[in-house]
Design an enzyme around this catalytic site. Sequence first.
Site, PDB file in Angstrom:
ATOM      1  N   TYR A  34       0.856  -1.194   0.000  1.00 41.52           N
ATOM      2  CA  TYR A  34       0.000   0.000   0.000  1.00 41.52           C
ATOM      3  C   TYR A  34       0.896   1.249   0.000  1.00 41.52           C
ATOM      4  CZ  TYR A  34      -3.303   3.284   2.264  1.00 41.52           C
ATOM      5  OH  TYR A  34      -4.077   4.358   2.608  1.00 41.52           O
ATOM      6  N   ASP A  55       0.146  -7.197   5.697  1.00 44.80           N
ATOM      7  CA  ASP A  55      -1.081  -6.421   5.533  1.00 44.80           C
ATOM      8  C   ASP A  55      -2.065  -7.332   4.808  1.00 44.80           C
ATOM      9  OD1 ASP A  55      -3.124  -4.779   4.612  1.00 44.80           O
ATOM     10  OD2 ASP A  55      -1.811  -3.056   4.288  1.00 44.80           O
ATOM     11  N   LYS A  94     -12.034  -1.324   5.662  1.00 46.68           N
ATOM     12  CA  LYS A  94     -12.528  -1.920   4.405  1.00 46.68           C
ATOM     13  C   LYS A  94     -13.625  -2.957   4.700  1.00 46.68           C
ATOM     14  CE  LYS A  94      -8.902   0.459   3.198  1.00 46.68           C
ATOM     15  NZ  LYS A  94      -9.024   1.877   2.983  1.00 46.68           N
TER      16      LYS A  94
HETATM   17  C1  LIG Z   1      -4.038  -2.528   1.607  1.00 47.43           C
HETATM   18  C2  LIG Z   1      -4.337  -1.378   2.512  1.00 47.43           C
HETATM   19  N1  LIG Z   1      -3.755  -1.341   3.712  1.00 47.43           N
HETATM   20  C3  LIG Z   1      -3.982  -0.328   4.566  1.00 47.43           C
HETATM   21  C4  LIG Z   1      -4.805   0.712   4.234  1.00 47.43           C
HETATM   22  C5  LIG Z   1      -4.983   1.855   5.191  1.00 47.43           C
HETATM   23  O1  LIG Z   1      -6.194   1.788   5.835  1.00 47.43           O
HETATM   24  P1  LIG Z   1      -6.917   3.109   6.377  1.00 47.43           P
HETATM   25  O2  LIG Z   1      -7.475   3.812   5.196  1.00 47.43           O
HETATM   26  O3  LIG Z   1      -7.931   2.585   7.330  1.00 47.43           O
HETATM   27  O4  LIG Z   1      -5.871   3.918   7.071  1.00 47.43           O
HETATM   28  C6  LIG Z   1      -5.435   0.723   2.990  1.00 47.43           C
HETATM   29  C7  LIG Z   1      -6.341   1.828   2.608  1.00 47.43           C
HETATM   30  O5  LIG Z   1      -6.731   1.988   1.467  1.00 47.43           O
HETATM   31  C8  LIG Z   1      -5.183  -0.345   2.099  1.00 47.43           C
HETATM   32  O6  LIG Z   1      -5.742  -0.375   0.880  1.00 47.43           O
END
Ligand SMILES: Cc1ncc(COP(=O)(O)O)c(C=O)c1O
Length: 392
Positions: free
Chosen positions: A108, A181, A206
């Site tokens: 990410y 992740d 999500k």
């Molecule tokens: C794969 C992934 N990890 C972490 C996150 C971060 O999450 P948050 O938006 O709750 O901070 C996202 C957000 O789009 C994501 O797509």
Amino acid sequence: MKKDTLITAIGRDPKSNHGVVNPPVYHASTITFPTLEEFKTRDRPPYGRIPQYGRTGTPTQFAFEDAITAMHGGHGTVAYPSGLAAIAGAAMAFLQNGDHVLMADTVYGPSRIRVAGNLLLRAGVETTFFDPEIGAGIGDLIRPNTKVIFMESPGSQTFEMMDVPAVCAVARERGVVTMIDNTWSSPYLCQPIGLGADVVIEACTKYVVGHSDVMMGSVTVTTEEHFQQLKGMANALGYHAAPDDCYLALRGLRTISVRLQRHQENALKVATWLQSRAEVAEVLYPALPDHPGHELWKRDHAGASGLFSMVMAAGDLDNAGAAMIDGFAHFGLGASWGGYESLVLPAHPEGNRTATTWPHTTPCIRLHIGLEDPDDLIADLEAGLARYAAAI
Ligand SMILES: Cc1ncc(COP(=O)(O)O)c(C=O)c1O
């Protein structure tokens, strides 16, 4: 107990709440103590599960954490105010000045840019990015000061699959902590602890929340030692998962099984249709049989979520892309995903990798396939692709 039954049972105890089905929301800053002795010991390690102060956890937060722990088969979970807070909190808990971290090239974007490129850099932690398809070859990159391997599978926006068990096996042998992740899969479709991972991160924003209205993250670990490390750092950073948000995340979790089944069904139908279109060069979705990581996905996952990308055969984003995206009726343009609705987002993988090379020059567009009727989504995409082609 089977997974679908587990989801209905975890993180709640009606008997201790007057028979109320869901755990109540406890709003708290101050928590009072009956004796000076109990007050004196309230905020010292080992950090437990006793409410001490609103910031360090309420019973609503603990209920949510218990549910995620049960889904992952872990030892303990800490809830965070967002997915990115969870990533930063886990990184800070397991890395310090002088350490080295190995990070998959396809993580990410903010994990790379904000956590590795800012937070860890300022803390004196060096990051090396690696090809997500490296497998057991990760061993060649481990240095004496490598403390963490950070994975994400499939990769953000481009969906390369990693051989997670192969990486974890090498890491375990070399005494390196593995983090992953797991947001694309959610705790429902993949339990990476079973694949050998030590630390599992979820952006619960999500699919766990599932309704595009709450920010929340979680980190699950497998030992009490790691739990203390994690909770101690969350306390040091003053992270707080709000009680209303924990309640909503736990409520969202109850329906994750039915939602994800529909997301997968719809996404497969749309992705397969897109593969037949001349405007689309490639659909990047591990659930498709011709995806290069399909076998790894099948081995390690119980299904696929509704997020994938398409690489366009020609055209550009500013003209053709805008003509398509601006006219969509059902695909909202916006960050995040995992809610009930369909979304579109331009991806920019070329600017987000250093260990591998993105082979395409045409636009890469990420789609989240929601719970709408897939025929309506296909009709919307068909009209959008016609606008795209006309604008080239
Ligand atoms: C794969 C992934 N990890 C972490 C996150 C971060 O999450 P948050 O938006 O709750 O901070 C996202 C957000 O789009 C994501 O797509």
